[in-house]
Scaffold this active site. Structure first.
Site, PDB file in Angstrom:
ATOM      1  N   GLY A 258      14.337   7.377  17.042  1.00 44.80           N
ATOM      2  CA  GLY A 258      13.644   6.227  16.492  1.00 44.80           C
ATOM      3  C   GLY A 258      13.852   4.979  17.330  1.00 44.80           C
ATOM      4  N   HIS A 259      13.198   3.901  16.924  1.00 43.75           N
ATOM      5  CA  HIS A 259      13.247   2.638  17.669  1.00 43.75           C
ATOM      6  C   HIS A 259      14.668   2.088  17.712  1.00 43.75           C
ATOM      7  CE1 HIS A 259      12.569   1.537  13.445  1.00 43.75           C
ATOM      8  NE2 HIS A 259      13.300   0.466  13.709  1.00 43.75           N
ATOM      9  N   ASN A 260      15.008   1.536  18.866  1.00 39.08           N
ATOM     10  CA  ASN A 260      16.301   0.866  19.121  1.00 39.08           C
ATOM     11  C   ASN A 260      17.488   1.819  19.167  1.00 39.08           C
ATOM     12  OD1 ASN A 260      14.803  -1.475  18.976  1.00 39.08           O
ATOM     13  ND2 ASN A 260      15.532  -2.053  16.950  1.00 39.08           N
ATOM     14  N   SER A 278      17.947   2.274  15.302  1.00 37.90           N
ATOM     15  CA  SER A 278      19.087   1.380  15.540  1.00 37.90           C
ATOM     16  C   SER A 278      20.443   2.066  15.429  1.00 37.90           C
ATOM     17  CB  SER A 278      19.038   0.174  14.581  1.00 37.90           C
ATOM     18  OG  SER A 278      17.854  -0.564  14.784  1.00 37.90           O
TER      19      SER A 278
END
EC number: 2.3.1.191
Length: 359
Positions: A258-260, A278
């Site tokens: 996922g993002h980050n 994250s």
């Protein structure tokens, strides 16, 4: 292509015996190997297969009596899977991609294509892309604007590299992977039901209508050297900063970051692993198939998680995990034993209840 036994042994750093000028063109399991095949019999349990096949040479275990097995030559493998890695690298011809840029590829005039690159038909390379020397790009790949890819990349059919993605040297990308899609980020104008449940661990004051507002992804993805991405894997771009994948890390098919997310060096993420946004993964972490990792947590260096484990909270370095929710592997094994005993325990309790009621 034919390879002499002496050359294969030298490349593997292994000892060999017999007719070292004998040539082979491929590898096969012992029982189906032909005269031009190198039989793979790195364990004594495969000895019987050599007699069933027609191989003249084989990779065998240390101390094997290769002459008694009817072989003309043998290579001795001190560690079978390491030998397998070297051997397959020697024998793998790789994809057939003609040198140069195919006339049916579309390459933006501002893109920089490294010396010795091979770009197949129906490839699209966007503005400002920098493609390193000796890169091999198979058909139907798209590389979006501003992406940077290092030397000796191999990007296979249908992969998608997003805008501003940065990738190091010796990158391998299997068919259908998507690197640099937008992250899955949405917010409600008021506190959402999900936020409320997170705060209360299940209690809701009221259920109300809500709609989602998109948070755009301004970051990209940065990938180190010697990384491999499996087929149909997805690495989302970061919201503000980049999603990171460290050097030497390998992602299997259908892995999703996922993002980050930050993944360290030399990690191994097996099929259907999902890491939520994250989260930080340390170095040398191994996540077996279908492991899930919650968002906004960290998994320390050298953690190993068994198949199907769900990591919902921080995992300290060196921990071996199993289960849902993840616990120490030895604890989960005790839990499994206890679960198997539950039907018998329930029957015992029922008998005790009968005795107590009679009293």
């Amino acid at each position: 292509m034919a390879h002499m036994i002496r050359d294969i042994a030298a490349a593997l750093g292994a000892q060999a015996a017999g007719n070292l000028d004998l040539t082979v063109t491929g590898a096969a399991e012992p029982q189906v190997a032909g005269p031009q095949d190198l039989a793979l019999a790195m364990d004594p349990k495969y000895a019987g297969g050599i007699g069933q096949g027609k191989a003249r040479a084989a990779v065998v275990w240390q101390g094997a009596d290769w002459q008694a097995l009817g072989l003309e030559a043998a290579i001795f493998a001190p560690r079978s899977r390491v030998a397998m890695a070297g051997l397959t690298a020697i024998l793998d011809a790789g994809p057939q991609i003609a040198p140069g840029v195919h006339p049916m590829a579309v390459v933006d005039p501002t893109a920089q294509i490294g010396e010795g690159a091979a770009i197949a038909p129906f490839v699209v390379i966007g503005a400002g892309v920098i493609l390193g020397p000796r890169a091999r790009i198979a058909s139907h790949v798209s590389i979006a604007e501003g992406a940077r890819i290092g030397a000796d990349a191999l990007i296979l059919q249908g992969a998608r590299i997003g805008a501003r993605v940065s990738i190091g040297d010796r990158f391998i990308c299997q068919p259908g992977a998507v690197i640099g899609a937008d992250g899955f980020s949405f917010v409600t104008p008021e506190q959402s039901g999900v936020e409320e449940i997170r705060a209360t661990l299940g209690h809701r004051e009221e259920i109300r209508q809500q709609s989602w507002t998109r948070i755009h992804s301004l970051g990209a993805v940065t990938i180190g050297d010697d990384v491999e991405i499996g087929a149909n894997a997805c690495v989302d771009r970061g919201t503000i900063r980049d999603t990171l994948v460290g050097s030497g890390t390998k992602l299997d098919n259908l892995v999703h970051l996922g993002h980050n997310v930050q993944v360290g060096r030399d990690c191994l993420l097996c099929g259907q692993v999902g890491v939520a946004g994250s989260t930080k993964i340390g170095d040398r972490v191994v996540l077996a198939g279908q492991v899930g990792v919650s968002d906004n947590i960290f998994v320390g260096d050298d953690v190993i998680a068994g198949g199907g484990t769900k990591i919902l909270s921080n995992a300290p370095a060196g921990r071996v995990l199993l289960g849902y929710p993840a616990v120490k592997m030895e604890t989960q094994m005790e839990i499994n034993k206890a679960l198997r005993r539950l039907p018998r325990l329930a029957a015992t309790v029922a008998e005790l209840q009968k005795l107590v009621s009679k009293l």
